[in-house]
Design a protein around this motif. Structure first.
Motif, PDB file in Angstrom:
ATOM      1  N   MET A   1       0.833  -1.187   0.000  1.00  0.00           N
ATOM      2  CA  MET A   1       0.000   0.000   0.000  1.00  0.00           C
ATOM      3  C   MET A   1       0.880   1.254   0.000  1.00  0.00           C
ATOM      4  N   TRP A   2       0.339   2.297  -0.577  1.00  0.00           N
ATOM      5  CA  TRP A   2       0.979   3.607  -0.596  1.00  0.00           C
ATOM      6  C   TRP A   2       0.066   4.598   0.100  1.00  0.00           C
ATOM      7  N   TYR A   3       0.657   5.491   0.856  1.00  0.00           N
ATOM      8  CA  TYR A   3      -0.109   6.423   1.668  1.00  0.00           C
ATOM      9  C   TYR A   3       0.238   7.863   1.300  1.00  0.00           C
ATOM     10  N   VAL A   4      -0.789   8.659   1.086  1.00  0.00           N
ATOM     11  CA  VAL A   4      -0.649  10.107   0.955  1.00  0.00           C
ATOM     12  C   VAL A   4      -1.103  10.654   2.303  1.00  0.00           C
ATOM     13  N   TYR A   5      -0.311  11.552   2.870  1.00  0.00           N
ATOM     14  CA  TYR A   5      -0.604  11.998   4.234  1.00  0.00           C
ATOM     15  C   TYR A   5      -0.408  13.499   4.376  1.00  0.00           C
ATOM     16  N   ILE A   6      -1.066  14.043   5.393  1.00  0.00           N
ATOM     17  CA  ILE A   6      -0.914  15.453   5.746  1.00  0.00           C
ATOM     18  C   ILE A   6      -0.541  15.518   7.221  1.00  0.00           C
ATOM     19  N   LEU A   7       0.554  16.205   7.490  1.00  0.00           N
ATOM     20  CA  LEU A   7       1.031  16.398   8.859  1.00  0.00           C
ATOM     21  C   LEU A   7       0.805  17.844   9.274  1.00  0.00           C
ATOM     22  N   GLU A   8       0.725  18.053  10.590  1.00  0.00           N
ATOM     23  CA  GLU A   8       0.641  19.400  11.148  1.00  0.00           C
ATOM     24  C   GLU A   8       1.681  19.517  12.252  1.00  0.00           C
ATOM     25  N   GLU A  14       0.132  26.293  12.042  1.00  0.00           N
ATOM     26  CA  GLU A  14      -0.103  26.824  10.695  1.00  0.00           C
ATOM     27  C   GLU A  14       0.757  26.115   9.645  1.00  0.00           C
ATOM     28  N   GLN A  15       1.766  25.365  10.103  1.00  0.00           N
ATOM     29  CA  GLN A  15       2.647  24.624   9.204  1.00  0.00           C
ATOM     30  C   GLN A  15       2.088  23.226   8.957  1.00  0.00           C
ATOM     31  N   GLN A  16       1.880  22.904   7.689  1.00  0.00           N
ATOM     32  CA  GLN A  16       1.442  21.571   7.318  1.00  0.00           C
ATOM     33  C   GLN A  16       2.383  21.024   6.256  1.00  0.00           C
ATOM     34  N   TYR A  17       2.422  19.706   6.159  1.00  0.00           N
ATOM     35  CA  TYR A  17       3.277  19.050   5.181  1.00  0.00           C
ATOM     36  C   TYR A  17       2.498  17.901   4.561  1.00  0.00           C
ATOM     37  N   ASP A  30      10.352   9.312  11.176  1.00  0.00           N
ATOM     38  CA  ASP A  30      11.474  10.001  10.531  1.00  0.00           C
ATOM     39  C   ASP A  30      11.289  11.515  10.561  1.00  0.00           C
ATOM     40  N   HIS A  31      10.078  11.976  10.274  1.00  0.00           N
ATOM     41  CA  HIS A  31       9.812  13.420  10.321  1.00  0.00           C
ATOM     42  C   HIS A  31      10.063  13.946  11.740  1.00  0.00           C
ATOM     43  N   ASN A  32       9.588  13.229  12.735  1.00  0.00           N
ATOM     44  CA  ASN A  32       9.734  13.688  14.121  1.00  0.00           C
ATOM     45  C   ASN A  32      11.164  13.566  14.632  1.00  0.00           C
ATOM     46  N   ALA A  33      11.972  12.728  14.003  1.00  0.00           N
ATOM     47  CA  ALA A  33      13.373  12.576  14.390  1.00  0.00           C
ATOM     48  C   ALA A  33      14.277  13.573  13.659  1.00  0.00           C
ATOM     49  N   GLY A  34      13.692  14.399  12.800  1.00  0.00           N
ATOM     50  CA  GLY A  34      14.492  15.394  12.088  1.00  0.00           C
ATOM     51  C   GLY A  34      15.233  14.852  10.891  1.00  0.00           C
ATOM     52  N   LYS A  35      14.832  13.698  10.354  1.00  0.00           N
ATOM     53  CA  LYS A  35      15.536  13.092   9.229  1.00  0.00           C
ATOM     54  C   LYS A  35      15.161  13.695   7.885  1.00  0.00           C
ATOM     55  N   THR A  37      14.994  17.200   5.908  1.00  0.00           N
ATOM     56  CA  THR A  37      15.465  18.579   6.042  1.00  0.00           C
ATOM     57  C   THR A  37      14.326  19.585   5.912  1.00  0.00           C
ATOM     58  N   HIS A  38      13.316  19.254   5.126  1.00  0.00           N
ATOM     59  CA  HIS A  38      12.205  20.188   4.934  1.00  0.00           C
ATOM     60  C   HIS A  38      11.328  20.323   6.177  1.00  0.00           C
ATOM     61  N   THR A  39      11.194  19.255   6.950  1.00  0.00           N
ATOM     62  CA  THR A  39      10.281  19.284   8.100  1.00  0.00           C
ATOM     63  C   THR A  39      10.980  19.361   9.453  1.00  0.00           C
ATOM     64  N   ALA A  40      12.277  19.244   9.493  1.00  0.00           N
ATOM     65  CA  ALA A  40      13.006  19.182  10.767  1.00  0.00           C
ATOM     66  C   ALA A  40      12.789  20.416  11.641  1.00  0.00           C
ATOM     67  N   LYS A  41      12.748  21.599  11.035  1.00  0.00           N
ATOM     68  CA  LYS A  41      12.646  22.825  11.830  1.00  0.00           C
ATOM     69  C   LYS A  41      11.281  23.022  12.477  1.00  0.00           C
ATOM     70  N   PHE A  42      10.267  22.268  12.040  1.00  0.00           N
ATOM     71  CA  PHE A  42       8.932  22.405  12.612  1.00  0.00           C
ATOM     72  C   PHE A  42       8.492  21.177  13.415  1.00  0.00           C
ATOM     73  N   ALA A  43       9.401  20.261  13.702  1.00  0.00           N
ATOM     74  CA  ALA A  43       9.076  19.062  14.480  1.00  0.00           C
ATOM     75  C   ALA A  43       8.754  19.454  15.916  1.00  0.00           C
ATOM     76  N   PRO A  44       7.957  18.731  16.606  1.00  0.00           N
ATOM     77  CA  PRO A  44       7.325  17.462  16.228  1.00  0.00           C
ATOM     78  C   PRO A  44       6.061  17.679  15.385  1.00  0.00           C
ATOM     79  N   TRP A  45       5.676  16.596  14.698  1.00  0.00           N
ATOM     80  CA  TRP A  45       4.528  16.592  13.805  1.00  0.00           C
ATOM     81  C   TRP A  45       3.473  15.620  14.310  1.00  0.00           C
TER      82      TRP A  45
END
Length: 80
Positions: A1-8, A14-17, A30-35, A37-45
């Motif tokens: 399966m493949w997943y399309v997802y939206i994080l906040e 106000e930041q979503q990914y 991975d997003h929450n661990a800062g892996k 680069t695009h989402t690391a500065k707004f972690a946690p998600w």
């Protein structure tokens, strides 16, 4: 399966990914661990929304749509 997802971002709601993955739990970790680069500065998600697809091509098309101007408006109005 493949997943399309939206994080906040927890700290900056106000930041979503929007992303695509075959392993949703690992990708969120991975997003929450800062892996990413695009989402690391707004972690946690936190996961706001996701949809599963059996076909990678269809998932990629939907992710691309959600990242477009009209797709962002659709997601804001109908998904999150």
């Amino acid at each position: 399966m493949w997943y399309v997802y939206i994080l906040e971002s927890v700290d900056s709601p106000e930041q979503q990914y929007t992303g695509l993955t075959s392993d949703l739990r690992q990708r969120l970790a991975d997003h929450n661990a800062g892996k990413s680069t695009h989402t690391a500065k707004f972690a946690p998600w936190t996961l706001l929304w996701y949809s599963a697809f059996s076909d990678k091509h269809r998932a990629l098309e939907f992710e691309t749509y959600l990242k477009s101007h009209s797709g962002r408006a659709f997601a804001k109005k109908r998904l999150v």
